[in-house]
Scaffold this active site. Structure first.
Site, PDB file in Angstrom:
ATOM      1  CD  GLU A 331      -1.615  -2.305   1.937  1.00 24.42           C
ATOM      2  OE1 GLU A 331      -2.369  -2.766   2.808  1.00 24.42           O
ATOM      3  OE2 GLU A 331      -0.518  -2.837   1.621  1.00 24.42           O
ATOM      4  CB  SER A 332       3.940   2.235   1.737  1.00 30.29           C
ATOM      5  OG  SER A 332       4.750   1.161   1.300  1.00 30.29           O
TER       6      SER A 332
END
Length: 503
Positions: A331-332
């Site tokens: 996700e980052s």
């Protein structure tokens, strides 16, 4: 024009009532020295106070005595808006005691709302969140009884289509962690695991005539290469140099400073496991689930794998050779490497690319993944999943809602029961030696993280993989499609379900 300041000097730029946005990801890349300076000032002057804090992915460090935990605990903060609270150990307990307002929005929706504010828009439209807890027609984003702000998420209709409209308070303080500042004040992220929302946060703050405070490891004389300067110096007000803590050499694998071929991913992962506190993944239950779930991978798939039991999917994909034929994401913003778990969750070993978090959620929200593997706390008769809130505890939805909202194949990986479950497997035969005291299957989930109705409307393939069987989502609810050798369908499955399923 930026100024070089100490942390205590920089924090004087913050006023009572400010809205602070922190660029971080769960437990990594937090501007710790800036948080510690806020706490020192608050203890001495009871200021700054009445703060609103925003972070897409939360800003803890897995230690309730460091980072922001102290000043939040002592009353400096009135409102928190985060996608995830997992690394904020004392804060997430205080939330449930109604100590301050706290709101949980999907991680990607916060990221997009920050980017919208940077572009002069008041908020961001998204289909993510429809029919789950954050939808104001369900529960809304408030976590506790005093969190009643109904301006953060609204249900709207545009051109005949329904959306949720995410609107954040105007951000006027940015707290950022970078690697280095050159003589023009340009900020690079060379030794960072990710850049997150850094640029969007700074642009939003400057549009709102606020202050950007950046903590860096060092100053450099040589100007940054233009593509490496994530934040241009013209957006920066204060630069604080704080010598970084010494890191175990295993963490050097996560910065992208040298190439790590696929053949070495496992070696580096094991090195990180040895220095990171994490749950053991070597249980029979997790092995059975991971092995079965990994069979849903196809060559050239773009994939997201959640933490916990789903992580076993990568272990069996590696054994089968499939891991080298798919593209993993986190996700980052990382793509094309191997996501790590534990305290460094959000970082990646051997990433091919790490871009801004909002761009990653563009990919997720629009169905850019092929398959995802997620955990579950509860599953109900309709196929709805609760993955963010247990009895008397919560971590937050994180990127779960964005990842599962439109991905064509969603695979939930979880044990049939919990608390005391003991399972053995010999020569492929599964035996339930002791049943868990808590059933994961319930008549109705306490809170909806994943909407089965929405998934059916989207035409998604949804599987629920346990250590004894597999269910598939149908328009009528759950359908039992596989039972493992050794399992008694009636005794080990149907008798334990609080509802009827199609077999």
């Amino acid at each position: 024009m930026y100024e070089i300041m100490t942390a205590d000097e920089a924090i004087r730029l913050i006023r009572d009532g400010d809205c602070i946005c922190v660029n971080s990801f769960v437990g990594i890349e937090n501007p710790i020295e800036l948080h510690e300076a806020i706490y020192r000032r608050y203890q001495k002057m009871q200021s700054p106070t009445h703060l609103t804090m925003i972070s897409s992915a939360g800003f803890g460090v897995w230690d309730d005595e460091h980072n922001a935990e102290g000043y939040i605990r002592e009353g400096a903060v009135d409102k928190l808006i985060c996608g995830h609270f997992g690394a904020m150990l004392s804060t997430k307990k205080l939330v449930l005691e109604d100590r301050f307002e706290a709101y949980n929005l999907p991680l990607g929706c916060i990221s997009h709302a920050i980017r919208a504010q940077a572009g002069g828009l008041p908020g961001a439209l998204s289909k993510v969140g429809l029919d789950i807890f954050v939808d104001p027609r369900k529960e809304g984003p408030g976590i506790n009884r005093i969190s009643i702000d109904d301006s953060l998420v609204r249900h709207v209709e545009v051109d005949g289509e329904e959306f949720l409209y995410y609107k954040l308070p105007k951000i006027n303080i940015a707290l950022i962690k970078g690697t280095a500042a050159d003589r023009k004040g340009n900020i690079t992220f060379d030794d960072m695991f990710m850049s997150g929302d850094a640029l969007s946060i700074c642009q939003a703050v400057k549009a709102n005539r606020g202050k950007v405070i950046v903590q860096v490891d060092r100053l450099v004389d040589t100007p940054s290469r233009p593509r490496n300067a994530i934040i241009p110096g013209c957006l920066v007000d204060a630069i604080v140099v704080a010598e970084p803590e010494a890191r175990n050499e295993a963490y050097t694998a996560l910065t992208g400073s040298f190439e790590i071929p696929y053949e070495e991913w496992n070696t580096w992962s094991e090195r990180l496991d040895s220095v990171s506190v994490k749950q053991s993944k070597n249980s029979t239950v997790a092995n059975i689930i991971g092995k079965r779930a990994s069979k849903e991978l196809r060559v050239d798939d773009i994939v997201n794998i959640g933490i916990g039991i789903p992580e076993m999917v990568s272990r069996f994909a590696r054994k089968s050779g499939m891991l080298d034929m798919v593209t993993l994401t986190v996700e980052s913003g990382g793509i094309g490497g191997f996501p790590v778990s534990g305290q460094a969750f959000g970082a990646m070993i051997g990433a091919a690319s790490v871009y801004d978090m909002a761009n990653q959620f563009d990919l997720y929200d629009n169905g850019g993944l092929d398959v995802c593997f997620m955990g579950a706390l509860e599953v109900d008769k309709d196929g709805n999943v609760n993955a963010h809130r247990g009895p008397g505890a919560f971590a937050g939805i994180g990127g779960f809602a964005n990842i599962t909202a439109k991905t064509p194949t969603v695979v939930f990986c979880f044990s049939f029961t919990a608390k005391g479950l003991e399972v053995s497997q010999k020569k492929g035969i599964v035996e339930i030696e002791k049943e868990g005291s808590i059933s994961k299957f319930v008549d109705r989930v306490k809170s909806i993280s994943f909407s089965a109705r929405r998934a059916i409307a989207n035409g998604q393939k949804v599987l629920y993989v346990t250590e004894r069987c597999v269910f598939r989502l149908t328009p009528k609810g759950l359908k039992l499609i596989e039972v493992y050798p050794g399992i008694d369908v009636q005794k080990d499955i149907l008798d334990l379900l609080p509802f009827e399923v199609e077999v």
